[in-house]
Design a protein around this motif. Structure first.
Motif, PDB file in Angstrom:
ATOM      1  N   ILE A  64     -35.325   7.554 -35.509  1.00 48.93           N
ATOM      2  CA  ILE A  64     -34.430   7.722 -34.355  1.00 48.93           C
ATOM      3  C   ILE A  64     -33.155   8.465 -34.715  1.00 48.93           C
ATOM      4  CG2 ILE A  64     -33.048   6.514 -32.628  1.00 48.93           C
ATOM      5  CD1 ILE A  64     -35.145   4.339 -32.565  1.00 48.93           C
ATOM      6  N   SER A  65     -32.404   7.967 -35.711  1.00 48.68           N
ATOM      7  CA  SER A  65     -31.084   8.544 -35.976  1.00 48.68           C
ATOM      8  C   SER A  65     -31.157   9.945 -36.562  1.00 48.68           C
ATOM      9  CB  SER A  65     -30.284   7.638 -36.919  1.00 48.68           C
ATOM     10  OG  SER A  65     -30.892   7.593 -38.195  1.00 48.68           O
ATOM     11  N   SER A  66     -32.341  10.360 -37.030  1.00 49.33           N
ATOM     12  CA  SER A  66     -32.479  11.738 -37.488  1.00 49.33           C
ATOM     13  C   SER A  66     -32.221  12.717 -36.351  1.00 49.33           C
ATOM     14  CB  SER A  66     -33.877  11.962 -38.072  1.00 49.33           C
ATOM     15  OG  SER A  66     -34.885  11.582 -37.145  1.00 49.33           O
ATOM     16  N   GLY A  67     -32.404  12.266 -35.118  1.00 49.83           N
ATOM     17  CA  GLY A  67     -32.101  13.110 -33.972  1.00 49.83           C
ATOM     18  C   GLY A  67     -30.633  13.455 -33.880  1.00 49.83           C
ATOM     19  N   THR A  68     -29.769  12.558 -34.307  1.00 54.92           N
ATOM     20  CA  THR A  68     -28.331  12.825 -34.309  1.00 54.92           C
ATOM     21  C   THR A  68     -27.999  13.939 -35.292  1.00 54.92           C
ATOM     22  OG1 THR A  68     -27.888  10.507 -33.766  1.00 54.92           O
ATOM     23  CG2 THR A  68     -26.056  11.804 -34.640  1.00 54.92           C
ATOM     24  N   ALA A  69     -28.569  13.861 -36.483  1.00 55.62           N
ATOM     25  CA  ALA A  69     -28.332  14.904 -37.482  1.00 55.62           C
ATOM     26  C   ALA A  69     -28.846  16.252 -37.001  1.00 55.62           C
ATOM     27  CB  ALA A  69     -29.002  14.523 -38.801  1.00 55.62           C
ATOM     28  N   LEU A  70     -30.001  16.251 -36.341  1.00 57.17           N
ATOM     29  CA  LEU A  70     -30.577  17.504 -35.858  1.00 57.17           C
ATOM     30  C   LEU A  70     -29.733  18.118 -34.750  1.00 57.17           C
ATOM     31  CD1 LEU A  70     -32.879  19.555 -35.879  1.00 57.17           C
ATOM     32  CD2 LEU A  70     -34.133  18.066 -34.309  1.00 57.17           C
ATOM     33  N   SER A  71     -29.280  17.309 -33.803  1.00 62.31           N
ATOM     34  CA  SER A  71     -28.535  17.839 -32.662  1.00 62.31           C
ATOM     35  C   SER A  71     -27.136  18.300 -33.050  1.00 62.31           C
ATOM     36  CB  SER A  71     -28.436  16.781 -31.559  1.00 62.31           C
ATOM     37  OG  SER A  71     -27.672  15.674 -31.990  1.00 62.31           O
ATOM     38  N   ARG A  72     -26.558  17.705 -34.083  1.00 61.59           N
ATOM     39  CA  ARG A  72     -25.185  18.058 -34.460  1.00 61.59           C
ATOM     40  C   ARG A  72     -25.128  19.104 -35.571  1.00 61.59           C
ATOM     41  NH1 ARG A  72     -22.305  12.028 -34.574  1.00 61.59           N
ATOM     42  NH2 ARG A  72     -22.488  11.644 -32.318  1.00 61.59           N
ATOM     43  N   GLY A  73     -26.102  19.066 -36.481  1.00 68.81           N
ATOM     44  CA  GLY A  73     -26.037  19.977 -37.617  1.00 68.81           C
ATOM     45  C   GLY A  73     -27.070  21.075 -37.619  1.00 68.81           C
ATOM     46  N   PRO A 318     -36.662  11.431 -31.825  1.00 76.23           N
ATOM     47  CA  PRO A 318     -36.862  12.881 -31.728  1.00 76.23           C
ATOM     48  C   PRO A 318     -38.321  13.273 -31.930  1.00 76.23           C
ATOM     49  CG  PRO A 318     -35.793  12.312 -33.800  1.00 76.23           C
ATOM     50  CD  PRO A 318     -35.793  11.079 -32.966  1.00 76.23           C
ATOM     51  N   PHE A 319     -39.099  12.436 -32.631  1.00 79.28           N
ATOM     52  CA  PHE A 319     -40.519  12.718 -32.769  1.00 79.28           C
ATOM     53  C   PHE A 319     -41.226  12.634 -31.415  1.00 79.28           C
ATOM     54  CE2 PHE A 319     -39.370  11.469 -37.090  1.00 79.28           C
ATOM     55  CZ  PHE A 319     -40.039  12.412 -37.847  1.00 79.28           C
TER      56      PHE A 319
END
Length: 535
Positions: A64-73, A318-319
């Protein structure tokens, strides 16, 4: 020479031994003979610890939280950040492994901090770790309720919290081998789920769905490195650094396999295998997983941004965004079921870790000796107190309390990072003690290559991540709430250390007087033991 001295042959590491008692004699820690009890049973087999080390920290953080890294970075920043933090985690595990094989202790991380640095430091470490996991227990049970609402939205979360908490608590009161079997099964499901999602992402990327071939399209547009908060190269760096912070949170708990070392049979074999498994887990599941994710999900997706704000559930992953974009309609339900197993496994582990931390604190004399009383080698009072914190999950029944609870969860992540600092400081002190007492590293059964410098570099970057975790609160306009949430953990950490030190008047452990010769395992001891068993 130290390496030629006969080791302590009273140590018995036979599997299932109930009588092992590996306890360092640290200053200012009186033992109460009235409550003396057997130590923890080494009932976790090599396959338990091995699988636990592979999948123990795989959970909603990666899904789940990998989506935060993807959307911001962006996908490039996310991939580099997860690789970078993965290297730090591997260094931490290797440092812990050197200490754990040489000085097996069932007091957990606080035991090493007390024995090698300062009793006050051990207290601060133990309190940090205990609070981190009882808060995560409540959070994971709440997550299980929200996941169930994906199918049954009319049933209150509190019903699911209680329903799932009861069997999890029962498992933790059973002999540790049953905990090992349950987590072994959950870890197998986790592993299959992650592998399946990675394969699915590659199929989607290579054109196996009606969406067509994607390739590296999303790395080119909107780009591999996104700007965050400000424009230009500075914004791209901030996008990368927020991905680093997010990756640190996703890896949080990777070190918790170290808590099983005190109940692992033949630690000189089991622990190195667990360290090696950590390397493959980091390389394959985390780094491979986020790479595949970056191929099939655009970092500018509106649904991805919405997903990063969601608490949990299939729609938050995000998956699932990638699966939905590809036109597949059934898999979100399957992913939701897998997420349920993930969070329930995490809640089960939370009680285990929190109770063993209490046991270690009690064994070192920090808290009442009742918490080290065992029945069938289970610290029953420690398990009972840790389990009681599931009631915190009921805070989420009231929507106003959810905000406060979210702050507690953010606090737990900072406390977890501070525990990494504690492990590294304990290890560096251990190395200085060996040098001061003329003990060769050749005596260690397990040695990491370039471990001293790896630990120093890792300590620097871990401290840097902690100090900069709340950088967003300083951009544009100062955000007091974000600032407090991200930095109050440091204040508590220092407070616990100073309060105990002033009240108990403890002293730092001197390098020359450090106890690194009691209840140890050397290469010579292992050879003698194996020869005796062969005869």
């Amino acid at each position: 020479m130290f390496t030629k001295e006969k080791p302590n042959t009273d140590l018995d590491y036979t599997e299932g031994n109930d009588n092992i008692d590996i306890e360092a004699s640290t200053p200012n820690h009186a033992s109460d003979s009235q409550h003396a009890s057997k130590s923890l049973n080494r009932g976790l087999k090599s396959r338990h610890v091995g699988m636990f080390s592979i999948a123990g920290a795989i959970g909603t953080g990666l899904l789940i939280s990998s989506g935060t890294a993807l959307s911001r970075g962006g996908p490039g920043s996310m991939f580099i950040a997860y690789s970078f933090v993965g290297a730090l985690v591997l260094n931490i595990m290797s440092a812990l492994g050197e200490m754990a094989v040489y000085m097996p202790m069932d007091q957990g991380f606080s035991g090493y901090a007390s024995r090698l640095v300062d009793p006050a430091f051990g207290f601060a470490t133990g309190m940090n770790y205990f609070l981190k996991y009882v808060v995560l227990l409540a959070n994971n049970l709440t997550a299980s309720g929200i996941i169930m609402q994906y199918w049954l939205p009319d049933i209150n979360v509190a019903v699911w919290v209680v329903s799932f908490a009861v069997p999890i608590i029962i498992i933790n009161f059973a002999p540790v081998k049953y905990f090992g079997e349950v987590e072994f099964g959950a870890a197998c499901i986790k592993t299959l789920t992650i592998v399946g999602l990675m394969i699915l992402c590659l199929v989607i990327d290579l054109g196996g769905t009606p969406q067509g071939r994607i390739g590296f399209r999303y790395w080119k547009n909107p780009g591999a490195f996104k700007e965050y908060l400000v424009d230009g190269p500075t914004g791209q760096f901030l996008g990368f650094w927020t991905s680093v912070t997010n990756a640190a949170f996703a890896y949080m708990g990777s070190e918790m396999v170290g808590m099983t070392f005190g109940e692992a049979s033949k630690p000189w074999r089991t622990i190195p295998k667990a360290i090696n498994a950590t390397f493959w887990r980091i390389s394959f599941f985390y780094i491979g997983g986020v790479f595949c994710l970056g191929l099939v999900v655009s970092s500018s997706s509106d649904r991805l941004i919405d997903a990063t704000k969601a608490s949990t559930g299939a729609g938050a992953s995000p998956f699932v965004v990638a699966i939905t974009d590809s036109g597949i309609t059934v898999l979100p339900h399957i992913i939701n079921a897998c997420l349920l197993i993930f969070v329930l496994s995490a809640a089960n582990t939370d009680i285990y870790i929190a109770s063993r931390t209490l046991y270690g604190l009690s064994k070192d004399g920090y808290i009442p000796s009742v918490f080290r009383i065992t029945k069938r080698s289970i610290p029953v009072f420690s398990v009972g107190l840790a389990s009681a914190f599931f009631l915190l999950a009921l805070l989420n029944v009231n929507s106003a309390s959810t905000v406060v609870f979210g702050y507690l969860v953010s606090l737990s992540t900072i406390l977890g990072l501070l525990n990494w600092v504690s492990i590294l400081i304990s290890f560096l002190s251990f190395q200085q003690g060996m040098k001061a007492q003329g003990i060769s590293r050749d005596a260690l059964p397990y040695v990491g290559k370039f471990q001293l410098w790896r630990s120093r570099i890792t300590l620097f970057f871990t401290a840097l991540v902690i100090l900069t975790s709340g950088f967003a609160s300083f951009i544009h306009k100062f955000d007091a709430t974000t600032f407090v949430v991200n930095y109050v953990g440091i204040v508590l950490y220092i407070f616990w250390f100073l309060a105990y030190k002033l009240l108990r008047r403890t002293k730092f452990v001197g390098f020359k007087t450090m106890d690194i010769t009691t209840n140890i395992v050397t290469k010579q001891y292992i050879q003698e033991l194996e020869n005796a068993q062969a005869d």
